[in-house]
Enzyme design. Sequence first.
Site, PDB file in Angstrom:
ATOM      1  N   ASP A 268       0.459 -13.732   1.328  1.00  0.00           N
ATOM      2  CA  ASP A 268       1.060 -12.472   1.769  1.00  0.00           C
ATOM      3  C   ASP A 268       2.064 -12.835   2.858  1.00  0.00           C
ATOM      4  O   ASP A 268       1.697 -13.448   3.866  1.00  0.00           O
ATOM      5  CB  ASP A 268      -0.006 -11.543   2.361  1.00  0.00           C
ATOM      6  CG  ASP A 268      -0.955 -10.999   1.289  1.00  0.00           C
ATOM      7  OD1 ASP A 268      -0.721 -11.253   0.102  1.00  0.00           O
ATOM      8  OD2 ASP A 268      -1.933 -10.327   1.663  1.00  0.00           O
TER       9      ASP A 268
ATOM     10  N   ASP B  91      -3.195  -1.819  -5.967  1.00  0.00           N
ATOM     11  CA  ASP B  91      -3.912  -1.806  -4.682  1.00  0.00           C
ATOM     12  C   ASP B  91      -4.878  -0.624  -4.657  1.00  0.00           C
ATOM     13  O   ASP B  91      -4.608   0.387  -4.002  1.00  0.00           O
ATOM     14  CB  ASP B  91      -2.909  -1.672  -3.524  1.00  0.00           C
ATOM     15  CG  ASP B  91      -1.904  -2.807  -3.490  1.00  0.00           C
ATOM     16  OD1 ASP B  91      -2.306  -3.958  -3.669  1.00  0.00           O
ATOM     17  OD2 ASP B  91      -0.707  -2.531  -3.275  1.00  0.00           O
TER      18      ASP B  91
HETATM   19  O1  1PR Z   1       4.719  -2.272  -3.429  1.00  0.00           O
HETATM   20  O2  1PR Z   1       6.064  -3.540  -5.056  1.00  0.00           O
HETATM   21  O3  1PR Z   1       6.689  -3.521  -2.660  1.00  0.00           O
HETATM   22  O4  1PR Z   1       4.706  -4.732  -3.439  1.00  0.00           O
HETATM   23  C1  1PR Z   1       4.065  -5.002  -2.233  1.00  0.00           C
HETATM   24  C2  1PR Z   1       3.004  -5.998  -2.508  1.00  0.00           C
HETATM   25  O5  1PR Z   1       2.431  -6.375  -1.276  1.00  0.00           O
HETATM   26  C3  1PR Z   1       1.899  -5.469  -3.393  1.00  0.00           C
HETATM   27  O6  1PR Z   1       1.579  -6.441  -4.367  1.00  0.00           O
HETATM   28  C4  1PR Z   1       0.720  -5.282  -2.446  1.00  0.00           C
HETATM   29  O7  1PR Z   1      -0.484  -5.671  -3.067  1.00  0.00           O
HETATM   30  C5  1PR Z   1       1.039  -6.251  -1.329  1.00  0.00           C
HETATM   31  N1  1PR Z   1       0.589  -5.768  -0.007  1.00  0.00           N
HETATM   32  C6  1PR Z   1       1.142  -4.758   0.671  1.00  0.00           C
HETATM   33  N2  1PR Z   1       0.516  -4.639   1.878  1.00  0.00           N
HETATM   34  C7  1PR Z   1      -0.426  -5.571   1.932  1.00  0.00           C
HETATM   35  C8  1PR Z   1      -1.337  -5.819   3.047  1.00  0.00           C
HETATM   36  O8  1PR Z   1      -2.219  -6.679   2.971  1.00  0.00           O
HETATM   37  N3  1PR Z   1      -1.176  -5.077   4.132  1.00  0.00           N
HETATM   38  N4  1PR Z   1      -1.186  -7.284   0.439  1.00  0.00           N
HETATM   39  C9  1PR Z   1      -0.386  -6.281   0.739  1.00  0.00           C
HETATM   40  C10 1PR Z   1      -1.904  -7.354  -0.613  1.00  0.00           C
HETATM   41  C11 1PR Z   1      -3.834  -8.355  -1.190  1.00  0.00           C
HETATM   42  C12 1PR Z   1      -3.939  -9.636  -1.878  1.00  0.00           C
HETATM   43  C13 1PR Z   1      -4.719 -10.596  -1.032  1.00  0.00           C
HETATM   44  C14 1PR Z   1      -6.037 -10.555  -1.731  1.00  0.00           C
HETATM   45  C15 1PR Z   1      -6.898 -11.725  -1.463  1.00  0.00           C
HETATM   46  N5  1PR Z   1      -2.738  -8.359  -0.325  1.00  0.00           N
HETATM   47  O9  1PR Z   1      -2.753 -10.146  -2.272  1.00  0.00           O
HETATM   48  O10 1PR Z   1      -4.023 -11.765  -1.034  1.00  0.00           O
HETATM   49  O11 1PR Z   1      -6.704  -9.366  -1.370  1.00  0.00           O
HETATM   50  O12 1PR Z   1      -7.284 -11.745  -0.144  1.00  0.00           O
HETATM   51  P1  1PR Z   1      -8.654 -12.400   0.287  1.00  0.00           P
HETATM   52  O13 1PR Z   1      -8.915 -13.534  -0.640  1.00  0.00           O
HETATM   53  O14 1PR Z   1      -8.394 -12.905   1.680  1.00  0.00           O
HETATM   54  O15 1PR Z   1      -9.681 -11.339   0.219  1.00  0.00           O
HETATM   55  P2  1PR Z   1       5.584  -3.424  -3.645  1.00  0.00           P
END
Ligand code: 1PR
Length: 550
Positions: A248, A403
């Site tokens: 991320d 999400d």
């Molecule tokens: O909406 O098309 O602009 O895409 C934004 C992207 O960013 C989406 O794929 C969304 O999932 C991601 N995103 C947005 N905000 C966050 C955040 O964390 N605040 N992250 C985010 C998503 C979740 C996973 C993470 C897993 C594994 N992160 O990618 O890596 O949950 O984590 P873990 O193994 O530590 O539990 P758009």
Amino acid sequence: MAQTLLQQLKMQRHWLPNSVLQSIMITLLDYGAGNVRSVINAIEKLGESVKVAQFSREILAAEKLVFPGVGSFGNMIHILNQKNYMEPLRAYLKEDRPFLGICLGLQALFEASEEAPGLAGLGIFKGCARRFNIQRSVPHIGWNGIQFKQSSKLFNGLRGDEKFYFVHSYYVDPIESDVAMTTTDYDIEFVSGVQKGNIIATQFHPEKSGAAGLTLLKNFIQKDRTLVSPTIQKTETALAKRIIACLDVRTNDQGDLVVTKGDQYDVREKGAVRNLGKPVELAHRYYKEGADEITFLNITGFRDFPLEDMPMLEVLKQTSKTAFVPLTIGGGIQDYTDKDGRRYSALEVANEYFRSGADKISIGSDAVAIVEAYLRTGTKTGKSSIEQISKVYGNQAVVISIDPRRVYLSSKDEVRHPVIETKITGPKGEQYCWFQCTVKGGREGRDLDAVTLAKVCELLGAGEILLNCIDRDGTNLGFDLELINAVKRAVRIPVIASSGAGCAEHFQDVFEKTDVESALAAGIFHRREVPISEVKAFLQGKVEIRPCDQ
Ligand code: 1PR
């Protein structure tokens, strides 16, 4: 008498000075779709220089020609025709000059494809490309083995049990079976490589297949290689479950692009954005440690415009120079109007990502808006980012990142969404829940559930689902198996389980208790709590994987 185009081109080849011909070692045919950067990077990594053919005469001038096809058969043939590449390509191939086709570059050698009925391929081999009509998920995405049907110079240095990266929905069905170089099993045994004289082509991507793929490319480049057969001869091959490292990425308060990690999507600790490292360095580490794929999510992409400030493009360019596994990028892939009123389509944004080294793009917030509109009207417009990008680059290039968050209910019939009975009861002991889609990094909940979202995106042309889970993200409690089963059972495309991995056993759990093709983790890898190599060592013998030493 008027000369044909081909005669003119042949004349031009003779006019090229010998010094020029000798210095052009590898010519790469780039017809403008997909990720050719990775092929160039892989060849350059092997110490060879690459010339990208921009004119049809350069095809005939090539000493060795590499044709990496990506996207859809129809789009490829249209462009090849438009650019007058078909005739010189046929002539080059008929002269039996060194050729390596990759993926669609293999399918192009045949007469036709079920993907674009009525459109003629190069016709060098008799037969056509057929769509998989099988029980398992299509596209066939991931690392699978090969069985050897002919000896080949490409096999020097291979043991025979290596796995290579595949991503396709169509496979070639040659009429002359002796052209098969390798076959692979995926419900059916299909031809995964062809060879006749100096013409070689693979359905899998050597440039995305780690060290084994680089060995194969090196063999194509080197002049002194002899025909060999590897010692290990598999009688059946198996698709490995993929372990994916996710980064991320966002800009922190100091303006640096950092890899961060949230707890249930909250990436701040004591007010500051967590900084777990630099994107390119971490990605390189994960490649070395045996990651089967690397995903970058620009988590503030929904409010940035990726083409205005290019750091993510640079991250991709740099990573693809050293990490020879598939790269996915997400964040901000949607139509956009900049401050000067210029409109960019999601396809234009995706183009930039592909040309910078991405193999797949992932769409998050925009997918929710697209599905909401589809449910309102019941019609496919052909204009959504999912439809447009999959049409040009193929379904396999479009991943939908979901999400979801649990919404608990006391009874089944409270909402019109698909509801499950859950073993993980709610705060008030509720025994039912549905999985609500969110946008903007979980900040906004929508009246749409993850199961419906996945189904509609599949219908619109998405090729894979990245299934996150806000409730489990960063908790180390393990994957939400109920969510994963609900979504996986609703679609035919591959699903990546994400969020919550805390130990190697959690990967075994998700692969044994659900049918997902891959599992993704972030926190445990970034914090070095459980390295990828440890996960794979634990899974060895229990679950089909690609060992780290390949
Ligand atoms: O909406 O098309 O602009 O895409 C934004 C992207 O960013 C989406 O794929 C969304 O999932 C991601 N995103 C947005 N905000 C966050 C955040 O964390 N605040 N992250 C985010 C998503 C979740 C996973 C993470 C897993 C594994 N992160 O990618 O890596 O949950 O984590 P873990 O193994 O530590 O539990 P758009």
